[in-house]
Design an enzyme around this catalytic site. Structure first.
Site, PDB file in Angstrom:
ATOM      1  N   ASP A 179       0.810  -1.213   0.000  1.00  0.00           N
ATOM      2  CA  ASP A 179       0.000   0.000   0.000  1.00  0.00           C
ATOM      3  C   ASP A 179       0.847   1.269   0.000  1.00  0.00           C
ATOM      4  O   ASP A 179       1.845   1.369   0.724  1.00  0.00           O
ATOM      5  CB  ASP A 179      -0.910  -0.013   1.236  1.00  0.00           C
ATOM      6  N   GLU A 287      -3.290  -0.506  -8.569  1.00  0.00           N
ATOM      7  CA  GLU A 287      -4.115   0.634  -8.164  1.00  0.00           C
ATOM      8  C   GLU A 287      -3.257   1.887  -8.204  1.00  0.00           C
ATOM      9  O   GLU A 287      -2.087   1.866  -7.818  1.00  0.00           O
ATOM     10  CB  GLU A 287      -4.668   0.441  -6.754  1.00  0.00           C
TER      11      GLU A 287
END
Length: 526
Positions: A179, A287
């Site tokens: 992340d 992403e």
């Protein structure tokens, strides 16, 4: 540990033929049981000093069992029974036998939800909640900053989640997200550690200062670009309107175009580089975070970013705009909900047009907008990221079990809030509404987990609290984890209530924040 008794447990498991409700040994954790021919694998739960100690039990052919790191073993005919720790070697050995315990990507999954367990002991409760929901959990989801603050590694995060998957017998698939990685070194680290998804944080390539430019400054900066590039952008976008659905269109004025290019084109180019260097070679789920900006992402910004990626043949799995309103940490959405809905329609149409789902960052506790997201999301679904408020549910356990200790932790957090002032934007920094420590006592300490300002103080200070030391000893960390481990069942209960509120609104099982809160018993009175 009585190994011969464990052999008897294995015989009973084989004879039970999948019905493990009435096993004689209650320390055998039934959801973990896996039987492959006459090979048997499970997790044993033993209670020691009020805490659950977990051990892997493997019963299989002698030569095969050598792949495991055994603490002890016993021979049984042509089989070996071994017991071992829940460590990296044993997880990889199990992963060779049961592919479903390894993380996968989100490709092809419509609904995905990031859980980001910072403490490493929330995934079991989350998996029990997600069974049958039709939503893929992103169990492992930690930024580099979070890893550093918690003294964990990507491997730690993977193993904590992966062991929970095996323990709960969760075969529906899960994801490991590297992340908010910002540079190739961080991406490479996440990939090599086993992450199946990358969330690229292009902060360093997004030029926020452009949003404050005058029209003259904007023109000068834009027209100083390579003429061929300017001509292409003008020909493609300037004064054009793109009808992307029956309900949504995007128009580019001169300022829309120039801002989109100057703020975001560097990030587009960087995403293209990361895509070819890492995403394609390792078949990762991609992403891109557009939300690291000081102003909301306009429809023109979003369309430009997506269209420029599409021009290079790139379709991310998810893209995260900065939505209208404030998505501050640990509290509900701040802003005009109707305007959020109107703008979400356009952002969703852009995502559908280009073939990806929207990602909602800082999604914890945004109960006012979840019903909108669930209702308006179309073919490609949604992805919501939560994380840190699992830590607040852990603090709820502390406040319930040892309120005096919780008062001490809050006092430290309140008095040292400047530690995190540069990391977060939150109202508790400026509005002065967070309760002063002298007003908090053992009788009212639970209220800290309900008020927005006190929640933000506690939420943002997790690293400072858990890393605080005096005379080379942790001040809070050891006692905090001891209480949490001794009260895991209570923690699991709080976690399930907390995340169920989110999921019920997203899935249309409740229509309003008030309805979903009424559905679950008030936490403050527990």
């Amino acid at each position: 540990m009585d190994l011969q008794k464990l052999v008897s447990d294995v015989y009973e498991i084989i004879d039970a033929q999948g019905n493990y409700d009435n096993l004689s040994d209650k320390e055998v954790y039934a959801p973990s049981i896996q039987v492959e021919r006459r090979n048997v694998y499970f997790i044993l739960h033993e209670t020691q000093n009020k805490q659950t100690v977990k051990t892997l039990v493997v019963y299989e052919d002698r030569d095969d069992a050598k792949e495991f790191d055994a603490k002890d073993s016993i021979q049984d005919a042509n089989k070996t029974l071994i017991i071992g720790d829940l460590n990296e070697t044993n997880w990889h050995a199990l992963a060779k036998r049961f592919a479903w315990i390894k993380p996968t990507s989100r490709h092809g999954y419509k609904y995905t939800f990031g859980l980001g367990d910072r403490l490493g002991n929330a995934s079991n409760a989350h998996l029990r909640l997600f069974k049958g929901r039709g939503i893929v959990p992103v169990l492992a989801q930690q930024s580099i900053r979070e890893l550093l603050l918690m003294n964990r590694t990507e491997t730690d995060v993977l193993l904590d989640a992966g062991w929970s998957v095996f323990e709960e017998g969760y075969t529906d698939g899960w994801v490991d997200d590297g992340d908010h990685v910002k540079n190739p070194h961080e991406v490479d680290y996440a990939v090599k550690a086993g992450c199946t998804m990358i969330t690229l944080d292009a902060t360093e390539k997004i030029h926020n200062e452009v949003a404050d430019f005058s029209d003259e400054e904007l023109d000068a900066k834009y027209n100083a670009l390579n003429k061929d590039l300017v001509d292409r952008f003008n020909e493609t976008y300037l004064d054009k309107t793109f009808q992307i659905s029956d309900d949504a269109a995007v128009h580019f004025s001169k300022r829309d175009l120039e801002e989109s290019v100057l703020i975001f084109f560097g990030a587009v180019k960087y995403a293209i580089f990361i895509y070819h260097k890492f995403i394609v070679p390792y078949n990762l789920d991609f992403e891109i975070s557009m939300d690291e900006t000081i102003v909301p992402t306009t429809p023109a910004n979003h369309y430009f970013f997506a269209n420029e990626l599409n021009r290079e043949g790139i379709t991310p799995e998810t893209l995260a705009p900065k939505f209208y309103g404030e998505f501050q940490k640990a509290i509900d959405y701040i802003g005009d909900v109707k305007r959020f809905e109107d703008e979400y329609v356009v952002h969703e149409a852009i995502a559908e047009h280009f073939g990806y789902k929207l990602s909602i960052h800082s999604g914890s506790d945004k109960l006012s907008v979840y019903e909108i997201i669930g209702r308006l999301s179309k073919k490609h679904g949604w992805h919501v990221k939560t994380a840190g408020t699992n830590w607040l549910e852990a603090l709820r356990v502390i406040a319930h079990v040892d309120p005096k200790f919780m008062v001490e932790m809050y006092k430290f957090a309140y008095e040292n809030l400047d530690d995190v002032a540069s990391f977060y934007v939150f109202n508790a920094q400026t509005d002065g509404k967070a309760p002063k420590p002298e007003t908090i006592n053992e009788g009212n300490v639970m209220t800290l987990l309900e008020g927005d300002d006190s929640r933000q103080v506690l939420h943002t200070m997790y690293g400072s609290l858990l890393n605080a030391q005096k005379s080379y000893e942790y001040v809070y960390r050891d006692k905090f984890f001891k209480i949490l481990k001794e009260n895991q069942d209570l923690y699991d209960k709080y976690l399930n209530i907390h995340i169920a509120e989110h999921l019920d609104l997203l899935q249309g099982l409740a229509k309003t924040k008030e309805e979903v809160q009424a559905k679950y018993e008030p936490k403050i009175n527990e």
